[in-house]
Design an enzyme around this catalytic site. Structure first.
Site, short mmCIF file in Angstrom:
data_model
loop_
_atom_site.label_atom_id
_atom_site.label_comp_id
_atom_site.label_asym_id
_atom_site.label_seq_id
_atom_site.Cartn_x
_atom_site.Cartn_y
_atom_site.Cartn_z
N LYS A 245 -10.48 -9.03 -18.22
CA LYS A 245 -11.88 -9.41 -18.02
C LYS A 245 -12.15 -9.86 -16.58
O LYS A 245 -13.29 -10.09 -16.21
CB LYS A 245 -12.24 -10.55 -18.96
CG LYS A 245 -12.40 -10.15 -20.42
CD LYS A 245 -12.78 -11.41 -21.16
CE LYS A 245 -13.12 -11.17 -22.59
NZ LYS A 245 -13.40 -12.46 -23.26
N HIS B 137 -0.80 -9.03 -15.93
CA HIS B 137 -0.42 -7.73 -16.52
C HIS B 137 0.45 -7.94 -17.76
O HIS B 137 0.30 -7.26 -18.77
CB HIS B 137 0.40 -6.89 -15.53
CG HIS B 137 -0.33 -6.53 -14.28
ND1 HIS B 137 0.02 -7.01 -13.04
CD2 HIS B 137 -1.39 -5.71 -14.09
CE1 HIS B 137 -0.79 -6.50 -12.13
NE2 HIS B 137 -1.65 -5.71 -12.72
N GLN C 146 -9.86 4.87 -5.26
CA GLN C 146 -10.69 3.70 -5.51
C GLN C 146 -10.70 2.72 -4.34
O GLN C 146 -11.34 1.68 -4.40
CB GLN C 146 -10.31 3.00 -6.81
CG GLN C 146 -8.98 2.27 -6.81
CD GLN C 146 -8.59 1.79 -8.20
OE1 GLN C 146 -8.20 2.58 -9.06
NE2 GLN C 146 -8.71 0.50 -8.45
O1 PAF Z 1 -7.56 -2.66 -12.59
C1 PAF Z 1 -6.72 -1.92 -12.03
O2 PAF Z 1 -5.57 -2.30 -11.78
C2 PAF Z 1 -7.14 -0.52 -11.62
O3 PAF Z 1 -8.47 -0.47 -11.22
C3 PAF Z 1 -6.87 0.53 -12.72
C4 PAF Z 1 -7.67 0.26 -13.96
C5 PAF Z 1 -5.38 0.54 -13.06
C6 PAF Z 1 -7.24 1.93 -12.20
O4 PAF Z 1 -6.53 2.26 -11.06
#
Ligand code: PAF
Length: 273
Positions: free
Chosen positions: A145, A34, A58
């Site tokens: 990626k 991150h 999700q």
């Molecule tokens: O990749 C992630 O951490 C998540 O899928 C995102 C893009 C923040 C969406 O919740």
């Protein structure tokens, strides 16, 4: 750094901004992966917004939504030190209403690979990313990626919905032993970590074969299966940047993807050729 919880409050602040806005959406439990996105955003934009939101839509029933690592205080410090201007940390109630208008992942590309193994996952990803991009309206948004299919689908959504944002794909960041950085790495015991390392090892093996001139996808997959004997493989696939399966590796337009379960956790990794 200003921490904002309410979407409308953030919109009000950001709509007054004349400067370029870089945006890094995350689910928190921030790690070097991150941080590399945040650093790139800080370099390429005048202000940087980071969001931390563990997005319930999700996760499939039975997945790790409730135990997903939440480290809000540590994350705040990391963002502050990294030079983030706004940290957006909404609650589920701040973001979702009952009976919403829904964004749907495409029927084919949203239901192969990760989407085949986690049906409906990308509907949730696109729903939240759509909302976040509309709230922040960034100049550029940064995605890793490592989530290659997520990146592809977000680029498609931006194209299909004529969204005015540049999506910036960012390289995978790895631990010194090769393990791809992931918030889920904290779930691993020492023994499981050794097995999780097999994912990056199998990709390294594939990369070496390709360097030696091998192009045949079946031969590359065969070698990867051998390296991955000790994990529960979900898939090993070689696709082009459109996520279509290919038979022969083409430099600059191939991605080798692997997904496997180690203990109770699924891991994914990939290599862009
Ligand atoms: O990749 C992630 O951490 C998540 O899928 C995102 C893009 C923040 C969406 O919740």
């Amino acid at each position: 750094m200003k921490v904002v919880k309410n979407p409308k409050e953030l919109m009000k602040i950001l709509r007054k901004e004349k400067r370029s806005i870089g945006f890094v959406p995350t689910m928190g439990a921030l790690h070097e992966g991150h941080l590399s996105l945040i650093r790139q955003s800080c370099k390429e934009n005048e202000i940087t917004v980071v969001s931390i939101f563990v997005n319930p839509t999700q996760f499939l029933p039975g997945e790790d939504f409730s135990r997903y690592p939440r480290k809000y205080e540590a994350d705040k410090k990391i963002c502050e030190l990294a030079g983030v201007d706004y940290l957006f940390m909404p609650s589920v109630e701040d973001i979702y209403q009952k009976d919403e208008v829904l964004v749907k992942a495409p029927k084919i590309k949203g239901y192969i690979l990760e989407g085949y193994n986690r049906p409906g996952h990308f509907d949730g990803v696109l729903q939240i990313v759509n909302k976040l991009l509309n709230i922040v309206k960034p100049t550029r948004a940064y995605f890793g990626k490592k989530d290659a299919q997520q990146l592809y689908l977000i680029e498609k959504m931006v194209e299909n919905f004529y969204m005015d944002v540049e999506i910036v794909p960012c390289d995978i960041v790895r631990e010194s032993d090769g393990l791809a950085m992931s918030s889920r790495n904290v779930y691993l015991s020492e023994e499981e970590r050794k097995r999780a390392l097999l994912l990056s090892k199998s990709l390294k093996r594939a990369g070496k074969l390709i360097m030696q001139g091998e192009k045949d996808v079946e031969k590359i997959r065969e070698e990867m299966f051998k390296v991955l004997e000790k994990v529960e493989i979900e898939y090993i696939e070689v696709v082009n940047k459109n996520l279509d399966k290919i038979k022969s590796v083409e430099k600059g337009n191939s991605i080798i993807l692997v997904a496997a379960k180690v203990g109770n956790t699924r891991f994914i990794d990939n290599l862009w050729i």
